[in-house]
Design a protein around this motif. Structure first.
Motif, PDB file in Angstrom:
ATOM      1  N   TYR A  63      29.297  -7.637  18.615  1.00 60.66           N
ATOM      2  CA  TYR A  63      28.526  -6.652  19.358  1.00 60.66           C
ATOM      3  C   TYR A  63      29.462  -6.060  20.397  1.00 60.66           C
ATOM      4  N   GLU A  65      30.083  -2.117  22.861  1.00 62.37           N
ATOM      5  CA  GLU A  65      29.638  -0.766  23.214  1.00 62.37           C
ATOM      6  C   GLU A  65      30.865   0.107  23.374  1.00 62.37           C
ATOM      7  N   GLN A  74      26.075   1.500  20.856  1.00 57.60           N
ATOM      8  CA  GLN A  74      26.013   0.061  20.652  1.00 57.60           C
ATOM      9  C   GLN A  74      26.353  -0.223  19.194  1.00 57.60           C
ATOM     10  N   TYR A  76      26.814  -3.187  16.255  1.00 57.40           N
ATOM     11  CA  TYR A  76      26.650  -4.542  15.743  1.00 57.40           C
ATOM     12  C   TYR A  76      27.291  -4.586  14.368  1.00 57.40           C
ATOM     13  N   ASN A  85      22.481  -5.002  11.679  1.00 59.91           N
ATOM     14  CA  ASN A  85      21.904  -5.966  12.619  1.00 59.91           C
ATOM     15  C   ASN A  85      21.582  -7.296  11.937  1.00 59.91           C
TER      16      ASN A  85
END
Length: 182
Positions: A63, A65, A74, A76, A85
């Motif tokens: 994860y 940013e 963001q 993932y 996700n």
């Protein structure tokens, strides 16, 4: 001999002046950099790792940013290093239809959250349409900056082992240098 005794203090004074000046420059640049560039990119989680087959690839289970003037994204990645996700099993689950979408930053969804990328939107729409019949699993294998050659090697060396029912290879006109004079 007397001239050397006079020159040595001057040389030492010059060296000391240079050291003090370099120290002052270092302090100034350190303050200036922190003020105007508070979060240098190498201090945040890097989404990429070196890859012997593909030059680089996305890190898995990550994860992070990305902050630009235009957006905060963001990001993932799952257990296999694809943008998602949720984790993916190598074996396709029963009653699943697995689609892999390959491409560059357009497929990856540069500037978008995971849920707003077109592979995730397509997965949601197809699962709503085929609700109860079977599960549609879409793997977003887009990686920013990948050339057609990297995308091809990604398909052949990595993605076929996920047993996809369909591979969508998103090729956009920016992948071709049709104007070599520009």
């Amino acid at each position: 001999m007397t001239s050397i005794k006079k020159i040595i203090p001057r040389i030492l004074l010059l060296i000391l002046s240079i050291i003090i000046a370099l120290f002052a420059i270092e302090l100034f640049l350190s303050f200036f950099y922190q003020k105007y560039f508070p979060d240098p990119p190498w201090q945040t989680a890097q989404p990429y790792k070196l890859d012997g087959e593909l030059i680089y690839s996305l890190n898995s289970n990550m994860y992070t940013e990305w902050h630009t003037e235009e957006f905060i994204q963001q990001l993932y990645t799952n257990n296999l290093g694809y943008r998602s996700n949720y984790n993916i099993t190598m074996e396709k689950p029963e009653k699943s239809y697995r689609i892999v979408i390959v491409g560059d930053s357009f497929t990856f969804g540069y500037g978008l959250s995971n849920q707003k990328t077109y592979p995730q939107i397509l997965e949601r729409l197809l699962n709503d349409h085929y609700s109860g019949k079977f599960n549609i699993e879409i793997i977003n294998a887009g990686v920013p900056g990948y050339s057609l050659d990297q995308q091809y090697r990604q398909i052949v060396k990595r993605l076929v082992f996920l047993s996809p029912d369909m591979i969508i290879w998103n090729v956009i006109s920016d992948n071709f240098d049709i104007y070599p004079d520009r």
